[in-house]
Design a protein around this motif. Structure first.
Motif, PDB file in Angstrom:
ATOM      1  N   VAL A 254      68.004 -16.756  -8.052  1.00 15.10           N
ATOM      2  CA  VAL A 254      69.419 -16.886  -7.599  1.00 15.10           C
ATOM      3  C   VAL A 254      69.433 -16.389  -6.012  1.00 15.10           C
ATOM      4  O   VAL A 254      70.093 -17.100  -5.283  1.00 15.10           O
ATOM      5  N   SER A 255      69.106 -15.322  -6.058  1.00 16.51           N
ATOM      6  CA  SER A 255      69.087 -14.777  -4.571  1.00 16.51           C
ATOM      7  C   SER A 255      68.332 -15.549  -3.437  1.00 16.51           C
ATOM      8  O   SER A 255      68.623 -15.831  -2.209  1.00 16.51           O
ATOM      9  N   ILE A 256      67.239 -16.231  -3.932  1.00 16.78           N
ATOM     10  CA  ILE A 256      66.637 -16.893  -2.921  1.00 16.78           C
ATOM     11  C   ILE A 256      67.264 -18.190  -2.463  1.00 16.78           C
ATOM     12  O   ILE A 256      67.388 -18.678  -1.324  1.00 16.78           O
ATOM     13  N   MET A 257      67.939 -18.769  -3.529  1.00 18.65           N
ATOM     14  CA  MET A 257      68.625 -20.180  -3.453  1.00 18.65           C
ATOM     15  C   MET A 257      69.866 -19.592  -2.407  1.00 18.65           C
ATOM     16  O   MET A 257      70.290 -20.450  -1.460  1.00 18.65           O
ATOM     17  N   ALA A 258      70.629 -18.521  -2.898  1.00 22.89           N
ATOM     18  CA  ALA A 258      71.538 -18.218  -1.977  1.00 22.89           C
ATOM     19  C   ALA A 258      71.430 -17.859  -0.302  1.00 22.89           C
ATOM     20  O   ALA A 258      71.848 -18.373   0.359  1.00 22.89           O
ATOM     21  N   SER A 259      70.278 -16.998  -0.362  1.00 24.68           N
ATOM     22  CA  SER A 259      69.818 -16.721   1.084  1.00 24.68           C
ATOM     23  C   SER A 259      69.500 -18.053   1.656  1.00 24.68           C
ATOM     24  O   SER A 259      69.691 -18.217   2.869  1.00 24.68           O
ATOM     25  N   LEU A 260      68.850 -19.036   1.269  1.00 23.49           N
ATOM     26  CA  LEU A 260      68.620 -20.387   1.749  1.00 23.49           C
ATOM     27  C   LEU A 260      69.599 -21.011   1.962  1.00 23.49           C
ATOM     28  O   LEU A 260      69.870 -21.745   3.306  1.00 23.49           O
ATOM     29  N   LEU A 261      70.513 -21.197   1.245  1.00 22.33           N
ATOM     30  CA  LEU A 261      71.967 -21.807   1.529  1.00 22.33           C
ATOM     31  C   LEU A 261      72.664 -21.081   2.674  1.00 22.33           C
ATOM     32  O   LEU A 261      73.384 -21.864   3.583  1.00 22.33           O
ATOM     33  N   SER A 262      72.653 -19.946   3.026  1.00 20.33           N
ATOM     34  CA  SER A 262      73.411 -19.153   3.720  1.00 20.33           C
ATOM     35  C   SER A 262      72.847 -19.439   5.155  1.00 20.33           C
ATOM     36  O   SER A 262      73.278 -19.847   6.134  1.00 20.33           O
ATOM     37  N   ILE A 263      71.355 -19.385   5.149  1.00 20.50           N
ATOM     38  CA  ILE A 263      70.754 -19.572   6.486  1.00 20.50           C
ATOM     39  C   ILE A 263      71.004 -20.977   6.915  1.00 20.50           C
ATOM     40  O   ILE A 263      71.120 -21.480   8.075  1.00 20.50           O
ATOM     41  N   LEU A 264      70.827 -22.081   5.822  1.00 29.62           N
ATOM     42  CA  LEU A 264      71.238 -23.536   6.070  1.00 29.62           C
ATOM     43  C   LEU A 264      72.684 -23.713   6.580  1.00 29.62           C
ATOM     44  O   LEU A 264      72.839 -24.209   7.738  1.00 29.62           O
ATOM     45  N   LEU A 265      73.701 -23.020   6.109  1.00 22.16           N
ATOM     46  CA  LEU A 265      74.995 -23.161   6.532  1.00 22.16           C
ATOM     47  C   LEU A 265      75.154 -22.590   8.017  1.00 22.16           C
ATOM     48  O   LEU A 265      75.990 -23.042   8.897  1.00 22.16           O
ATOM     49  N   HIS A 266      74.261 -21.518   8.140  1.00 26.01           N
ATOM     50  CA  HIS A 266      74.403 -21.057   9.529  1.00 26.01           C
ATOM     51  C   HIS A 266      73.963 -21.822  10.552  1.00 26.01           C
ATOM     52  O   HIS A 266      74.558 -22.042  11.753  1.00 26.01           O
ATOM     53  N   PHE A 267      72.852 -22.707  10.280  1.00 25.10           N
ATOM     54  CA  PHE A 267      72.093 -23.699  11.453  1.00 25.10           C
ATOM     55  C   PHE A 267      73.080 -24.709  11.460  1.00 25.10           C
ATOM     56  O   PHE A 267      73.019 -25.442  12.496  1.00 25.10           O
ATOM     57  N   VAL A 287      65.707 -10.514   3.248  1.00 25.86           N
ATOM     58  CA  VAL A 287      65.957 -10.549   1.466  1.00 25.86           C
ATOM     59  C   VAL A 287      65.164 -11.835   0.984  1.00 25.86           C
ATOM     60  O   VAL A 287      64.440 -11.502   0.040  1.00 25.86           O
ATOM     61  N   LEU A 288      65.150 -13.005   1.770  1.00 21.68           N
ATOM     62  CA  LEU A 288      64.518 -14.064   1.328  1.00 21.68           C
ATOM     63  C   LEU A 288      63.023 -13.687   1.214  1.00 21.68           C
ATOM     64  O   LEU A 288      62.321 -14.233   0.041  1.00 21.68           O
ATOM     65  N   LEU A 289      62.527 -13.275   1.954  1.00 23.32           N
ATOM     66  CA  LEU A 289      60.998 -12.783   2.245  1.00 23.32           C
ATOM     67  C   LEU A 289      60.682 -11.878   1.035  1.00 23.32           C
ATOM     68  O   LEU A 289      59.514 -11.922   0.414  1.00 23.32           O
ATOM     69  N   LEU A 290      61.360 -11.011   1.082  1.00 26.45           N
ATOM     70  CA  LEU A 290      61.179  -9.927  -0.181  1.00 26.45           C
ATOM     71  C   LEU A 290      61.236 -10.690  -1.606  1.00 26.45           C
ATOM     72  O   LEU A 290      60.239 -10.224  -2.314  1.00 26.45           O
ATOM     73  N   ASN A 291      62.160 -11.476  -1.678  1.00 29.56           N
ATOM     74  CA  ASN A 291      62.418 -12.011  -2.995  1.00 29.56           C
ATOM     75  C   ASN A 291      61.124 -12.943  -3.442  1.00 29.56           C
ATOM     76  O   ASN A 291      60.659 -13.098  -4.596  1.00 29.56           O
ATOM     77  N   VAL A 292      60.751 -13.866  -2.486  1.00 31.89           N
ATOM     78  CA  VAL A 292      59.555 -14.763  -2.659  1.00 31.89           C
ATOM     79  C   VAL A 292      58.297 -14.053  -2.871  1.00 31.89           C
ATOM     80  O   VAL A 292      57.607 -14.180  -3.711  1.00 31.89           O
ATOM     81  N   ALA A 293      58.379 -12.973  -2.060  1.00 32.19           N
ATOM     82  CA  ALA A 293      56.816 -12.221  -2.298  1.00 32.19           C
ATOM     83  C   ALA A 293      56.885 -11.391  -3.753  1.00 32.19           C
ATOM     84  O   ALA A 293      55.819 -11.345  -4.300  1.00 32.19           O
ATOM     85  N   PHE A 294      58.330 -10.979  -4.025  1.00 37.77           N
ATOM     86  CA  PHE A 294      58.120 -10.272  -5.337  1.00 37.77           C
ATOM     87  C   PHE A 294      57.875 -11.192  -6.510  1.00 37.77           C
ATOM     88  O   PHE A 294      57.086 -10.797  -7.502  1.00 37.77           O
ATOM     89  N   LEU A 295      58.451 -12.533  -6.301  1.00 40.14           N
ATOM     90  CA  LEU A 295      58.232 -13.355  -7.457  1.00 40.14           C
ATOM     91  C   LEU A 295      56.919 -13.893  -7.550  1.00 40.14           C
ATOM     92  O   LEU A 295      56.179 -14.214  -8.640  1.00 40.14           O
ATOM     93  N   LEU A 296      55.966 -14.085  -6.201  1.00 36.74           N
ATOM     94  CA  LEU A 296      54.401 -14.262  -6.382  1.00 36.74           C
ATOM     95  C   LEU A 296      53.666 -13.277  -6.646  1.00 36.74           C
ATOM     96  O   LEU A 296      52.365 -13.578  -6.967  1.00 36.74           O
TER      97      LEU A 296
END
Length: 537
Positions: A254-267, A287-296
């Motif tokens: 959920v945090s990954i999707m939220a961070s991606l959405l936040s960055i997309l809305l910013h741009f 935070v996005l990088l942290l969560n992606v690495a954590f899941l992998l």
């Protein structure tokens, strides 16, 4: 004639004794050479040294049924066995004392030891026992230590003895308190690692503690044995591990999707952003990088995946966590500038300096650890301690207690060095949490002082409460929950830490949306006020 025969017989006896002495002296010289190699840390492989010692002991000639050789840290015993072998019991109290051996040890071999070999051949066998009273010759897991630094090994001729029904008993006595430690009987599994010449494994061994001062290892094979000591993890019920794992997976997703959405809305936003928004976006990125690495991480920590991939991901995960902590501290620093220094807050190239601190300094630390992790030219990689790689994970992550990563599953690519973990993870994260807690307390005091001058309405009080909660999440103060993983706080802390910090990106997204809606509402209110003032004119 009798005189010549007697002289010839004496010469034969002398030459035989000399050959025996030379054979024994060769093995003893090899043992001394091994000690010099261990002290000097030369490029000679410890595996080759140990195999060379085994070969010399198996081929040594000596009178009688046994031979004993020893140096200050190594003791070897050689026994001639027959197919009528009825068992053997060895105790250090009956052997010659070794300077480094300060506590007792014993080995018991069952009669079954020679049965399988005697089915195929009936010649005499040779049993060698090699006792190391130092841990230098084996790659020790850096998250644990060996009891007394003892490694007791045994080998029957050139055979691989395993799957015995009658166990081999190896006893280790100790005169130190094991309170706070868990002990595991392990053996050296050669060839089980691509980066080392072996690893410690508990397969085929059972750990017993007949008395408070004794650890008994019951194993069904011959090898090099030791007792691995590790700090006992906090008692977490096994039934809670599954829900905690699911919570962390769902929360990080959920945090990954939220961070991606936040960055997309910013741009997608057309208006020019200020430094506050840029800081928020950098925090979202970390935070996005942290969560992606954590899941992998669990996927790349599997034994079928090359260790280099797991080491690289562990470095990325470590870097992302440090960057996340840094951007949390930057949020606190920027908040202090906004409230504490209302005037004269201009800093030349402010964002460039913040990005250098948030991304560059942490990259320097991680690259420095990677250089330390690289084997030196001309040295064997099998004995180089790695600071990152597969290791067992616990909760709350990443502050889990140190456990030997190869003794339990599931595994995760993470920091294996206790020094790196203590200084660059717990120490740095603790300082960041402390700094932001101080900033948060100062902000609350400042807001209370400002609101005391005016009577706040119920709606304003509600907004202030939301602001405080948002600032608490923004500054990452929920990470400080990791320091309450003891006693009665353990179980509540496990769930609170897992929920809050796995959903950290989602909470940041809610804060980002609330601030954006608030700024738009304030802009609309200003426009309405401006329009009404124009109408009044």
């Amino acid at each position: 004639m009798d005189y010549c025969a007697t002289l010839f017989l004496c010469l034969c006896v002398v030459s035989s004794q000399r050959g025996t002495a030379e054979a024994s002296q060769e093995a003893l010289s090899w043992m001394r050479r091994m000690e010099n190699v261990a002290k000097g840390r030369t490029s000679t492989s410890f595996a080759e040294s140990i195999h060379g010692l085994e070969c010399r002991l198996l081929n040594a000639t000596f009178k009688g049924n046994n031979l004993t050789l020893q140096t200050s840290t190594i003791q070897t015993l050689v026994f001639k066995l027959g197919c009528d072998f009825a068992g053997l019991s060895l105790n250090s109290e009956a052997l010659e004392p070794v300077p480094q051996a300060r506590t007792r040890h014993a080995m018991q071999f069952p009669a079954e030891l020679t049965q399988e070999t005697c089915r195929t051949r009936s010649r005499d066998l040779r049993l060698i026992c090699i006792y190391f009273f130092t841990a230098r010759y084996f790659q020790i897991d850096i998250n644990s230590s060996l009891l007394n630094n003892y490694v007791l090994g045994a080998q029957l001729d050139h055979e691989h003895v395993n799957n015995l029904t009658e166990m081999i008993n190896i006893s280790f006595w100790h005169n130190q308190s094991l309170e706070g430690y868990s002990v595991t009987c392990v053996f050296w599994k050669e060839g089980a690692s691509k980066s080392h010449w072996g690893v410690w494994s508990p397969e085929g061994c059972r750990t017993e503690q007949p008395s408070p001062s004794q650890v008994l290892c019951r194993c069904n094979h011959l090898s090099y044995f030791a007792v691995l000591m590790q700090i006992s993890p906090a008692p977490v019920p096994a039934e809670l591990l599954a829900p905690l794992t699911y919570i962390s997976i769902v929360g990080c997703s959920v945090s990954i999707m939220a961070s991606l959405l936040s960055i997309l809305l910013h741009f997608l936003a057309r208006k020019q952003s200020d430094s506050i928004t840029y800081i928020h976006m950098n925090l979202h990125t970390s935070v996005l990088l942290l969560n992606v690495a954590f899941l992998l991480s669990p996927t790349l920590a599997m034994p079928s995946v090359p260790g280099s991939a797991c080491t690289a991901l562990a470095a990325i995960l470590h870097y992302a966590l440090l960057s996340c902590f840094t951007w949390m501290a930057i949020e606190g620093f920027n908040l202090y500038l906004l409230l504490g220094r209302v005037y004269n807050t201009y800093i030349r190239r402010y964002m460039l300096k913040l990005c250098a601190a948030g991304w560059g300094l942490r990259l320097h630390h991680v690259c420095g650890q990677a250089r330390n992790n690289r084997p030196e030219p001309g040295k064997q990689t099998g004995f180089k301690r790695q600071s990152r790689g597969p290791r067992a994970h616990g909760f709350p992550w990443p502050w889990e207690p140190h456990q030997p990563w190869h003794l339990c599953l599931p595994c995760r690519c993470w920091v294996r060095s206790p020094e790196v973990h203590s200084i660059l993870v717990m120490g740095y994260g603790g300082l960041t949490s402390l700094f932001n807690l101080v900033v948060l307390a100062w902000v609350l005091w400042t807001l209370h002082r400002l609101k005391a001058r005016e009577k706040a309405s119920g709606l304003q009080a509600c907004r202030d409460t939301v602001t405080v909660l948002g600032l608490t999440v923004l500054l990452g103060t929920t990470w400080a929950l990791a320091f309450f993983s003891f006693g009665v706080f353990l179980l509540p802390q496990l769930f609170l830490f897992t929920i809050f910090n796995s959903l950290y990106g989602f909470f940041l997204f809610l804060w980002f949306c609330s601030q954006r809606c608030r700024s738009e509402a304030e802009a609309e209110a200003k426009m309405e006020a401006f329009s009404s003032s124009q109408m009044m004119q």
